[in-house]
Scaffold this motif. Sequence first.
Motif, mmCIF file in Angstrom:
data_model
loop_
_atom_site.group_PDB
_atom_site.id
_atom_site.type_symbol
_atom_site.label_atom_id
_atom_site.label_comp_id
_atom_site.label_asym_id
_atom_site.label_seq_id
_atom_site.Cartn_x
_atom_site.Cartn_y
_atom_site.Cartn_z
ATOM 1 N N ASP A 41 37.681 -41.753 31.810
ATOM 2 C CA ASP A 41 37.203 -41.905 33.308
ATOM 3 C C ASP A 41 35.819 -42.284 33.541
ATOM 4 O OD1 ASP A 41 36.672 -39.498 32.740
ATOM 5 O OD2 ASP A 41 37.766 -38.441 34.478
ATOM 6 N N MET A 42 35.008 -41.577 32.687
ATOM 7 C CA MET A 42 33.611 -42.140 32.741
ATOM 8 C C MET A 42 33.085 -43.493 32.660
ATOM 9 S SD MET A 42 32.317 -38.481 31.036
ATOM 10 C CE MET A 42 30.596 -38.917 30.861
ATOM 11 N N HIS A 43 33.949 -44.220 31.358
ATOM 12 C CA HIS A 43 34.014 -45.579 31.418
ATOM 13 C C HIS A 43 34.460 -46.440 32.637
ATOM 14 C CE1 HIS A 43 32.404 -45.195 27.140
ATOM 15 N NE2 HIS A 43 33.356 -44.380 26.965
ATOM 16 N N SER A 44 35.235 -45.850 33.238
ATOM 17 C CA SER A 44 35.752 -46.661 34.346
ATOM 18 C C SER A 44 34.880 -46.846 35.435
ATOM 19 C CB SER A 44 37.157 -46.020 35.039
ATOM 20 O OG SER A 44 38.061 -45.666 34.082
ATOM 21 N N ILE A 45 33.884 -45.769 35.449
ATOM 22 C CA ILE A 45 32.821 -46.121 36.640
ATOM 23 C C ILE A 45 31.732 -46.895 36.320
ATOM 24 C CG2 ILE A 45 33.644 -44.085 37.711
ATOM 25 C CD1 ILE A 45 30.838 -42.885 36.880
ATOM 26 N N THR A 46 31.597 -47.596 34.969
ATOM 27 C CA THR A 46 30.621 -48.629 34.632
ATOM 28 C C THR A 46 30.729 -49.799 35.463
ATOM 29 O OG1 THR A 46 31.935 -49.418 32.813
ATOM 30 C CG2 THR A 46 30.425 -47.623 32.500
ATOM 31 N N MET A 47 31.860 -50.072 35.994
ATOM 32 C CA MET A 47 32.193 -51.323 37.204
ATOM 33 C C MET A 47 32.461 -50.697 38.515
ATOM 34 S SD MET A 47 31.880 -54.050 34.975
ATOM 35 C CE MET A 47 32.887 -55.324 35.693
ATOM 36 N N PRO A 48 32.451 -51.757 39.469
ATOM 37 C CA PRO A 48 32.613 -51.020 40.896
ATOM 38 C C PRO A 48 34.117 -50.416 40.903
ATOM 39 C CG PRO A 48 31.689 -53.262 40.912
ATOM 40 C CD PRO A 48 31.767 -52.972 39.262
ATOM 41 N N TRP A 49 33.925 -49.060 41.484
ATOM 42 C CA TRP A 49 35.308 -48.416 41.837
ATOM 43 C C TRP A 49 35.332 -47.880 42.870
ATOM 44 C CZ3 TRP A 49 30.843 -46.436 40.246
ATOM 45 C CH2 TRP A 49 30.537 -45.201 40.587
ATOM 46 N N ASN A 50 36.730 -47.482 43.195
ATOM 47 C CA ASN A 50 36.962 -46.910 44.502
ATOM 48 C C ASN A 50 37.501 -45.427 43.974
ATOM 49 O OD1 ASN A 50 39.329 -45.727 46.177
ATOM 50 N ND2 ASN A 50 38.198 -47.097 47.570
ATOM 51 N N PRO A 51 36.887 -44.292 44.539
ATOM 52 C CA PRO A 51 37.105 -43.051 44.136
ATOM 53 C C PRO A 51 38.684 -42.541 44.167
ATOM 54 C CG PRO A 51 35.190 -42.986 45.227
ATOM 55 C CD PRO A 51 35.885 -44.344 45.439
ATOM 56 N N GLU A 52 39.352 -43.056 45.354
ATOM 57 C CA GLU A 52 40.812 -42.481 45.437
ATOM 58 C C GLU A 52 41.577 -43.167 44.460
ATOM 59 O OE1 GLU A 52 43.890 -40.461 46.084
ATOM 60 O OE2 GLU A 52 41.930 -39.989 46.856
ATOM 61 N N ASP A 53 41.247 -44.480 44.351
ATOM 62 C CA ASP A 53 41.789 -45.129 43.267
ATOM 63 C C ASP A 53 41.885 -44.619 41.784
ATOM 64 O OD1 ASP A 53 42.905 -47.306 45.298
ATOM 65 O OD2 ASP A 53 41.529 -48.679 44.608
ATOM 66 N N LEU A 54 40.569 -44.417 41.755
ATOM 67 C CA LEU A 54 40.433 -43.724 40.153
ATOM 68 C C LEU A 54 41.244 -42.564 39.956
ATOM 69 C CD1 LEU A 54 38.889 -43.630 37.634
ATOM 70 C CD2 LEU A 54 37.200 -42.526 38.324
ATOM 71 N N GLU A 115 21.827 -58.705 35.672
ATOM 72 C CA GLU A 115 21.000 -57.976 36.315
ATOM 73 C C GLU A 115 21.370 -57.159 37.459
ATOM 74 O OE1 GLU A 115 17.729 -57.788 35.239
ATOM 75 O OE2 GLU A 115 18.378 -59.382 33.751
ATOM 76 N N ASN A 116 22.520 -57.523 37.949
ATOM 77 C CA ASN A 116 23.261 -56.700 39.146
ATOM 78 C C ASN A 116 24.324 -55.892 38.517
ATOM 79 O OD1 ASN A 116 21.998 -58.466 41.035
ATOM 80 N ND2 ASN A 116 23.470 -60.155 40.977
ATOM 81 N N HIS A 117 24.321 -55.585 37.376
ATOM 82 C CA HIS A 117 25.408 -54.530 36.592
ATOM 83 C C HIS A 117 24.734 -53.380 36.556
ATOM 84 C CE1 HIS A 117 29.102 -56.877 36.213
ATOM 85 N NE2 HIS A 117 28.441 -57.884 36.150
ATOM 86 N N SER A 118 25.513 -52.149 36.437
ATOM 87 C CA SER A 118 25.008 -50.895 36.309
ATOM 88 C C SER A 118 24.309 -50.809 34.907
ATOM 89 C CB SER A 118 25.924 -49.885 36.426
ATOM 90 O OG SER A 118 26.993 -49.675 35.379
ATOM 91 N N ALA A 119 23.483 -49.736 34.668
ATOM 92 C CA ALA A 119 22.808 -49.623 33.485
ATOM 93 C C ALA A 119 23.846 -48.953 32.581
ATOM 94 C CB ALA A 119 21.767 -48.522 33.555
ATOM 95 N N GLY A 120 25.033 -48.209 33.066
ATOM 96 C CA GLY A 120 26.250 -47.723 32.459
ATOM 97 C C GLY A 120 26.788 -48.670 31.702
ATOM 98 N N LEU A 121 26.950 -49.810 32.335
ATOM 99 C CA LEU A 121 27.851 -50.922 31.698
ATOM 100 C C LEU A 121 26.982 -51.361 30.346
ATOM 101 C CD1 LEU A 121 30.369 -52.845 31.616
ATOM 102 C CD2 LEU A 121 28.925 -54.404 32.832
ATOM 103 N N TYR A 122 25.761 -51.340 30.438
ATOM 104 C CA TYR A 122 24.781 -51.629 29.223
ATOM 105 C C TYR A 122 24.780 -50.645 28.184
ATOM 106 C CZ TYR A 122 20.946 -53.406 26.547
ATOM 107 O OH TYR A 122 19.817 -53.946 25.641
#
Length: 329
Positions: A41-54, A115-122
Motif C-alpha cells: 500500500d505504500m507503493h500505491s500512494i506514489t500516484m494520486p490516490w483517494n484514501p477511502e478507495d485505498l 516534473e509534476n510527479h511525486s518524489a515517491g514515484l522516482y
Amino acid sequence: MQRVFSGIQPTGIPHLGNYLGALRNWAAMQADHDCVFCLVDMHSITMPWNPEDLRRQTLGSAACLLATGIEPTRLYNQSAVSAHARLGWIFNCVSRLGWLNRMTQFKDKAGKNRENHSAGLYVYPNLMAADILAFHATRVPVGDDQKQHIELANDIAQKFNHDMGTEFFPQIEAFIPPAAARVMSLRDGTKKMSKSDPSEQSRIVLTDTPDEIALKIRRAKTDSDALPSDVEGLEDRAEARNLVAIYAAMSDETMSDVLARFGGQGFGPFKNALADLLVEKLGPVATETARLMQNEDHIISVLRAGADRAREISEPIVQEAERLVGFIR
C-alpha cells in the motif's frame, strides 16, 4: 528452504493477468518455500490516490488473495511493518541517481510530465529493494518487466555490503515460475491486461460474475479467420493468441493441445468454451471473496496477524542494518 518475497499493489481487485501471472503461482510456492506476501500500500500512494478507495481496495485485495489460496499468516499490508520505510530510507542514501535514471517504469508512468510527479514515484525502486531485503529474501517471483528492479536491488545490496565492509545482504534471484502466463488485454492483444485500463471490458477481475465473464469473453476482440491448427498460425494474430494462451493456462494444457481441439473452428464455439472454463475455475474465488468481504473485521485481523509474523522476521534484519550504518538504538 529459500525465502520468497512478493507483493501486489492494492489499487483494485486483482484481474485474470494477476491470477495467472502471479497469484496462482504464489499459492503453489507455499509448499516448498518460506513465503512472505505483501499488499504494498505504500507503493500505491506514489500516484494520486483517494484514501477511502485505498482502504477499501486493500481489504478487497486481501480477500481475493486469501480466496486464491494464500495462507493467512503469510499475508500483510506493507504500511503496518515499519521495517519497509526504515530500510527504504537507508537505501535512498545508498542508491545512486544514475541508477534510478535508468529505470524504465518511472519513464513509462511519468511520461512527459515527470516534473509534476511525486518524489515517491522516482525512488520507489529503492523501497522495492527494501521490501525484499528486509526479509533477506533470496527468490522473488517476477515477470520479465520486473527484472530491472531485481537488478537494482542487487546493486543496492552489493553497494551496502561494500560500503559497510560486510556481506550482510544476500543476492536475489529473479524467479519466473514455469507456469507463469502473460495475459493481454481483451480489447488489444498487444497490451498487457491492466487494472488502469479505462475499459472494464479489457479485463476479467476475480470478482466478476459468470454473466460478466461470459459477456467480456464474447466481446473480446478477435479477427475473422478461424483458429489455426498449430501455434505458428497465431504468430501475427495477437488477440487470437491471447485467448488461446488464456485457455491453455487455465486448463493446464499447451497451446498446441488447445488448437488440436479447436483448430479450424470459428471463435464462437471457442469463446463459449473459454467462458465456461473461466467460470468453473474463477467462480469459487469470487464466491469466497464475497464471503470474506462480509466480515471486514476478520480481514483486518488476518492482516494484523500477518504483520506480526512479518515483523518477527524483518525487525532483527533491519535493526542490524541500522547498527551497521551507525544509527544508535
